[in-house]
Motif scaffolding. Structure first.
Motif, short mmCIF file in Angstrom:
data_model
loop_
_atom_site.label_atom_id
_atom_site.label_comp_id
_atom_site.label_asym_id
_atom_site.label_seq_id
_atom_site.Cartn_x
_atom_site.Cartn_y
_atom_site.Cartn_z
N ARG A 159 0.82 -1.21 0.00
CA ARG A 159 0.00 0.00 0.00
C ARG A 159 0.86 1.26 0.00
O ARG A 159 0.59 2.23 -0.70
CB ARG A 159 -0.90 -0.01 1.23
CG ARG A 159 -1.82 1.18 1.30
CD ARG A 159 -2.70 1.15 2.52
NE ARG A 159 -3.48 2.36 2.61
CZ ARG A 159 -3.93 2.87 3.75
NH1 ARG A 159 -3.71 2.26 4.88
NH2 ARG A 159 -4.63 3.99 3.75
N THR A 203 -0.76 2.72 -3.63
CA THR A 203 -1.91 3.63 -3.57
C THR A 203 -1.71 4.85 -2.68
O THR A 203 -2.36 5.87 -2.88
CB THR A 203 -3.16 2.87 -3.09
OG1 THR A 203 -2.81 2.10 -1.96
CG2 THR A 203 -3.70 1.99 -4.19
N ASP A 204 -0.86 4.73 -1.68
CA ASP A 204 -0.79 5.83 -0.71
C ASP A 204 0.14 6.94 -1.19
O ASP A 204 1.31 7.00 -0.83
CB ASP A 204 -0.35 5.31 0.65
CG ASP A 204 -0.65 6.30 1.75
OD1 ASP A 204 -1.00 7.45 1.42
OD2 ASP A 204 -0.55 5.94 2.94
N ILE A 205 -0.43 7.84 -1.97
CA ILE A 205 0.36 8.93 -2.54
C ILE A 205 0.86 9.87 -1.44
O ILE A 205 1.95 10.43 -1.53
CB ILE A 205 -0.49 9.73 -3.55
CG1 ILE A 205 -1.10 8.76 -4.55
CG2 ILE A 205 0.34 10.75 -4.28
CD1 ILE A 205 -2.29 9.33 -5.30
N ARG A 206 0.06 10.01 -0.39
CA ARG A 206 0.49 10.89 0.71
C ARG A 206 1.74 10.36 1.36
O ARG A 206 2.60 11.12 1.80
CB ARG A 206 -0.61 11.00 1.77
CG ARG A 206 -1.74 11.89 1.37
CD ARG A 206 -2.75 11.94 2.48
NE ARG A 206 -2.39 12.85 3.56
CZ ARG A 206 -2.78 12.70 4.81
NH1 ARG A 206 -3.50 11.67 5.17
NH2 ARG A 206 -2.45 13.58 5.73
N ASP A 214 -0.26 19.05 3.63
CA ASP A 214 0.79 18.05 3.82
C ASP A 214 2.20 18.57 3.52
O ASP A 214 3.13 17.77 3.38
CB ASP A 214 0.54 16.81 2.96
CG ASP A 214 -0.62 15.99 3.50
OD1 ASP A 214 -1.00 16.23 4.66
OD2 ASP A 214 -1.13 15.13 2.77
N GLU A 241 -0.10 9.93 12.63
CA GLU A 241 -1.50 10.09 12.19
C GLU A 241 -2.10 8.72 11.90
O GLU A 241 -3.20 8.39 12.33
CB GLU A 241 -1.57 10.97 10.94
CG GLU A 241 -3.01 11.17 10.46
CD GLU A 241 -3.10 11.58 8.98
OE1 GLU A 241 -2.40 12.51 8.59
OE2 GLU A 241 -3.88 10.95 8.24
N LYS A 242 -1.34 7.91 11.15
CA LYS A 242 -1.86 6.60 10.77
C LYS A 242 -2.03 5.70 11.98
O LYS A 242 -3.03 4.99 12.09
CB LYS A 242 -0.92 5.95 9.75
CG LYS A 242 -1.07 6.51 8.35
CD LYS A 242 -2.42 6.09 7.78
CE LYS A 242 -2.74 6.89 6.55
NZ LYS A 242 -4.12 6.75 6.11
N SER A 269 -5.89 7.49 12.93
CA SER A 269 -6.79 6.59 12.21
C SER A 269 -6.59 5.13 12.64
O SER A 269 -7.07 4.24 11.97
CB SER A 269 -6.66 6.78 10.70
OG SER A 269 -5.35 7.00 10.33
N GLN A 322 -4.44 2.74 12.63
CA GLN A 322 -3.91 1.64 11.82
C GLN A 322 -2.50 1.34 12.30
O GLN A 322 -1.52 1.69 11.67
CB GLN A 322 -3.90 2.03 10.34
CG GLN A 322 -5.31 2.26 9.82
CD GLN A 322 -5.32 2.89 8.45
OE1 GLN A 322 -4.41 2.70 7.66
NE2 GLN A 322 -6.36 3.63 8.15
#
Lengths: 285, 469, 316
Positions: free
Chosen positions: C75, C79-82, C260, C271-272, C276, C278
């Motif tokens: 990931r 997908t995780d551009i950030r 960002d 943050e992750k 959130s 995870q």
């Protein structure tokens, strides 16, 4: 400049140097001055005149109000706890780290490079992801709500200081060890008599760092201590402000001011070991 | 005053009951809680308590409990005093407080939860209750309501429904809170603008902003409204205006809209903010960025640089007033029509955790925290307007006319009559989605291509939902 | 190196086998590093391997971890551009702040390395910013200095580089720079190690150089820098590691924003992991960080024979 003779030039140079340095000092210390003067501001003053350094009117309530603490537990307790934890932890960290550093710097044992690599890698783990596993571990030891998780691990060497002291030990010529060895000194004796006195600057540096980091550490105490009477200053300082409700910024500044004093005093007292009397020992000749 | 409050309550109750009956999800457990409380008849509650535990008997058991909350100095002092009142009433029960600042609170709770070491009583936030409830870290309080240990007879349904997750009453609201717009009445008077009614619309808001901007220099303001940072609620209101929800209401990790409709609503909302920004109605993006990190007390309204501060919670009004050294006028957040989109949000909750050895006593404490007037006199409504009617009346009676506390009470009372129904607690992806939304808004306010900003937002949001599901 | 390894065997005649054992190079080594080995096994291994395990799971810190294999790792890089942006920003941050910090610290340490009380006071004052570290006051001040209509803004107005109000903190193009400047401003810790290192340089070296007629500049290049190189090496490694793990400055001053622009690696990891929930993903990010920093450290270690001068190795 040609009009001035050499001594005059030197004098002017020195004056200019001091003027520049004093100006830079002001820049460097501005936030601390701001904190100091804000601790004498009223709540309104802090927000309505954020750009002015000096209070509109001097208010001395912040200090007693802040010291009062929370629900009957005062800053006397928080300071006491911080002192207790910091002193015990720092002694352990510096002493054990110097032992380990000597092992790495002066002993050629099997597995040395592997352990050295492990030591360096363990500096790279972000503390944030270790919080939960560490809590689970200390909970299984029954150490939650005691000072042990904050103190005991330091007695097994702290990678940053090990590395620092190790680097300094590498700077000491081996001729000294060899001379001592021929005189019948064992490896243990060399550590105590030869190496330890020579790495004093590194030990002092470690001591200053260790003190500041322990004193300032927020996450560890916050996670492991639950009884308010055991809280350290770093936790207490955060408790004045709450982003979701009313915060007491004046008291927060006042107590923050008091909490940095011990660290500043410590630095001021110990810095002489870092500078005065440039080393005359440890040279080849 | 009493009249107003009781009328308020009655209307709120009616509204919420209507809302509740229309929603199909209310279950047997949920409605049994409702019957023992909303009905509020004495016969009902005595019947409940006689067949089960008697509160006094529960209070006689020797119990040592822990309670954790976050807050600042004021809250720590008040809550400790309230605990003392409770311990005097029930000398066999002791409660050890563990209080913290907001910073670090959730990390610590996560660590304690992971090793089954949570305190008996835990202050909860709307953002987190779903996660704690679904992982069975906090217990269902319905049985205690039925047995009469937890008395909610004096609490309106709107006030406790937000604590119901998957038909379980897992948390009790500690105070009511709602959005407001702070208005500097002095600047309005100087500009000759009348203070708007709570029913004001977006069109009214724009008109007022225009008037203020026209007299900007004369009034000494930089823009009409400082706004807060980039709060998500206003976008959620925009969806409510269309009778939709930003997040899916079925509790899944997804949006409550399909891409096309959502995009339209989101971009319309954000482009309007851009227009307001360009016209000088609201603070430029840089100022809002600073506001979002600085904390409410540093808002430009404190320094008189603007006439309004929208996007603020009612329980934060006191902090702003203290910083400014004067009171502001509180009015509702403007909506498209006269119907309000803002809702009553619990400022925070109290939950009993699954790790508790004394759930009965913990429930009793929750009950006393809610209903005990002496305790609440110590708590001083610092957590928001209390949910129990008698407590509210008793506190209101003691308040000084014109004080900011009184103002907040009055405002929350007014709002409970006209507020919208609260939506379900947000999904776990909220934290990241909110940051993504902020990024999108900042990009648009900075003049980036809105379509691209939305696409970036949407792709990453789906990725986040997938990771959470 | 080799000579010291054989030394115990050829040393004084040992009569007792215990004495032989205790003075054996391997024994001595493990006696000294023993504390670290025990500490590592007791306190570090478990959290380290749990986090490695979590990195292969979906874990929210509340329910039991659920095995998902390498998904977290894929990931990050798909997908995780950030995440990718955050990695890039972190590299920029490290490659700017670390050299600047070291240069600044070295200059100040050289300026104040000896002298009387006045200089001692200067030294303390220059160290102060590092003592107040991540306190609220720093965050507040920094935002005032670099904020909208702040002092720096006014200065730029005065020299005509910027027109009107501008916020360095809240603009995407400049926010990272303000965090870098903050990091450089708190240069106290490398300064301290430089001071300690400077003190260790034998004064006779300088005396000898003076006799040879070397000027100040030459002495700096020929004596100070080589003798200081172990400390420079230490500071470089250490500052690089802490640069990659920088959190407080960006977190308190900008919260990773705007858009960002200051979302440093660990800020995003935080943050992750917590906002959130995870933890699994956060742990995976931590392990990727270890690999990155590990590679960079290994590279530096492998270059040190070219420029780091150790007295103990006798090289010149």
């Amino acid at each position: 400049m040609a009009l001035l003779n050499y001594t005059q030039q030197k004098k002017v140079g020195r004056v200019v140097f001091h003027i520049v340095v004093v100006f830079l000092c002001f820049l460097m210390t501005y936030p601390l001055l701001y904190m100091l003067f804000s601790s004498f501001k009223t709540a309104q003053d802090i927000f309505q005149h954020p750009n002015s350094l000096f209070p509109q009117e001097w208010c001395f309530d912040n200090y007693p109000n802040g010291w009062r603490g929370f629900g009957g537990v005062t800053f006397t307790t928080f300071f006491g706890n911080s002192l207790f934890v910091t002193i015990l932890a720092v002694l352990g960290q510096v002493a054990s780290s110097s032992l380990v550093a000597y092992g790495f710097a002066r002993c050629n044992f099997k597995g040395r490079s592997i352990w050295l690599a492990i030591m360096i890698v363990s500096m790279m783990m972000p503390a944030q992801v270790l919080i939960i596993p560490q809590y689970i571990m200390f909970n299984s030891f029954g150490w939650i709500n005691t000072f042990l998780p904050l103190i005991v691990p330091g007695y097994f060497g702290y990678p940053f200081f090990i590395f620092l002291i190790y680097q300094f030990m590498q700077g000491i010529p081996r001729d000294l060890d060899e001379a001592a060895f021929i005189d019948g000194c064992s490896k243990y004796g060399i550590y105590i008599r030869i190496i330890l006195p020579l790495v004093k600057p590194a030990l002092v540096t470690s001591l200053i760092f260790a003190t500041y980091w322990k004193w300032d550490d927020f996450f560890g105490p916050m996670i492991y201590l639950s009884d308010v009477k055991k809280y350290t200053i770093s936790i207490a300082l955060k408790m004045f402000t709450d982003p979701t409700s009313v915060s007491d910024w004046g008291a927060s500044y006042a107590m923050a001011m008091l909490s940095v004093l011990p660290v500043i005093i410590l630095f001021f007292c110990f810095q002489k070991y870092l500078v005065e009397g440039i080393s005359t020992t440890g040279m080849k000749g | 005053m009493k009249k107003v409050l009781s009328a308020t309550m009655a209307v709120a109750m009616l509204l919420s009951m209507a809302a509740c009956s229309s929603s199909s999800s209310s279950s047997a457990a949920g409605s049994s809680a409702a019957s023992s409380s909303a009905a509020g008849s004495t016969s009902d509650s005595t019947a409940a308590s006689s067949e089960a535990a008697d509160p006094t008997a529960v209070g006689d058991v020797k119990a040592e409990m822990r309670m954790i909350w976050w807050g600042s100095q004021t809250r720590h002092d008040y809550t400790q005093a309230a605990i003392k009142v409770f311990e005097e009433k029930y000398p066999n029960i002791t409660i050890t407080p563990e209080y913290l600042a907001w910073d670090g609170y959730w990390e610590k709770c996560a660590a304690m939860g992971a090793s089954k070491n949570l305190p008996d009583l835990m202050q909860q936030d709307y953002k987190y209750i779903t996660a704690y409830a679904r992982n069975n870290q906090i217990i269902d309080l319905n049985p205690y309501v039925e047995s009469g240990i937890l008395d909610l007879s004096d609490v309106s349904e709107t006030a406790y429904t937000p604590g119901i997750i998957d038909d379980k009453l897992v948390a009790i609201n500690l105070g009511m809170n709602t959005y407001c717009v702070l208005i500097d009445q002095d600047i309005f008077a100087k500009a000759g603008i009348e203070i708007p009614e709570d029913t004001w619309t977006i069109a009214d808001y724009e008109a007022i902003c225009q008037q203020l901007v026209d007299k900007k220099d004369e009034l000494g303001i930089k823009y009409a409204d400082s706004v807060g940072g980039f709060e998500i609620e206003t976008l959620q209101y925009a969806f409510r205006e269309k009778d939709m929800y930003f997040f899916n209401q079925d509790g899944s990790e997804s949006f409550g809209w399909d891409k096309e409709t959502g995009k339209e609503i989101i971009l319309a909302h954000m482009l309007r903010e851009k227009e307001w920004q360009d016209k000088g109605y609201i603070a430029p993006v840089a100022v809002r960025q600073e506001n979002s990190v600085n904390g409410i007390e540093s808002n430009p309204i404190v320094k008189g640089e603007c006439a309004m501060f929208s996007y603020i919670w009612s329980n934060q009004a006191k902090a702003v007033s203290t910083a400014a050294g004067k009171n502001f006028t509180m009015v509702a957040y403007p909506s498209e029509t006269e119907k309000k989109m803002q809702y009553m949000k619990p400022s925070q909750f109290l939950s009993v955790t699954a790790d508790s050895k004394y759930p009965d006593q913990a429930a009793l404490f929750v009950s006393e925290f809610t209903n005990n007037i002496d305790m609440n006199k110590e708590l001083k409504a610092e957590r928001g307007v209390p949910i129990a009617g008698k407590v509210r009346e008793a506190l209101a009676a003691d308040m000084e006319e014109g004080s900011i506390d009184k103002q907040v009470f009055d405002y929350v009372g007014r709002m409970s009559e006209i507020a919208n129904v609260i939506w379900k607690p947000e999904p776990q992806a909220l934290g990241t989605i909110d940051n993504l939304r902020k990024n999108m808004l900042v990009s648009i306010l900075n003049g980036s291509d809105p379509d691209q900003a939305f696409e970036d937002f949407y792709t990453l949001a789906l990725d986040e939902f997938a990771a959470q599901a | 190196m080799a000579q010291s390894a054989v030394r115990p065997a050829q040393g004084k005649q040992q009569n007792f086998s215990f004495s032989k054992f205790i003075n054996n190079e391997n024994t001595v080594g493990y006696v000294f590093i023993g504390l670290f080995v025990i500490g590592f096994l007791v306190f570090t291994v478990y959290p380290l391997f749990s986090s490695l395990y979590y990195s292969l799971t979906k874990y929210d810190g509340l329910s039991a971890p659920e095995w998902i294999g390498l998904k977290n790792y894929t990931r990050m890089f798909t997908t995780d551009i950030r995440y990718q942006k955050s990695l890039l920003i972190t590299f920029i941050y490290v490659f700017t702040s670390v050299p600047l910090r070291l240069i600044f610290a070295l200059i100040v340490a050289m300026l104040f390395k000896n002298g009387g009380r006045v200089v001692a006071a200067y030294r303390t004052l220059f160290y102060l910013p590092s003592v107040i570290g991540g306190s609220v006051a720093v965050a507040v001040i920094w935002r005032q200095l670099w904020g909208y209509g702040g002092i720096i803004n006014k200065m730029f107005n005065a020299i005509g580089l910027i027109e009107g109000d501008f916020s360095f903190i809240a603009s995407e193009s400049t926010a990272l720079a303000t965090v870098v400047v903050l990091a450089v401003w708190q240069f106290g810790s490398p300064m301290l190690t430089f001071l300690a290192g400077l003190k260790d340089i034998p004064v006779s070296y300088y005396e000898a150089a003076e006799v040879d007629g070397a000027n100040g500049w030459q002495r700096f290049w020929k004596i100070t820098l080589p003798c200081l190189s172990p400390v420079i090496f230490f500071n470089l490694i250490n500052q690089m590691i802490s640069g990659f793990m920088a959190f407080t400055q960006a977190y308190i001053v900008t919260r990773g924003g705007p858009n960002d622009a200051t979302n440093l690696y660990v800020v995003y990891l935080f943050e992750k992991s917590f906002t959130s929930r995870q933890m699994g993903y956060g742990s995976a990010m931590a392990w990727v960080l270890i690999v990155i920093v590990g590679i960079m450290t290994a590279i530096l270690f492998n270059t040190q024979h070219k420029w780091v001068f150790y007295e103990s190795k006798g090289g010149k």
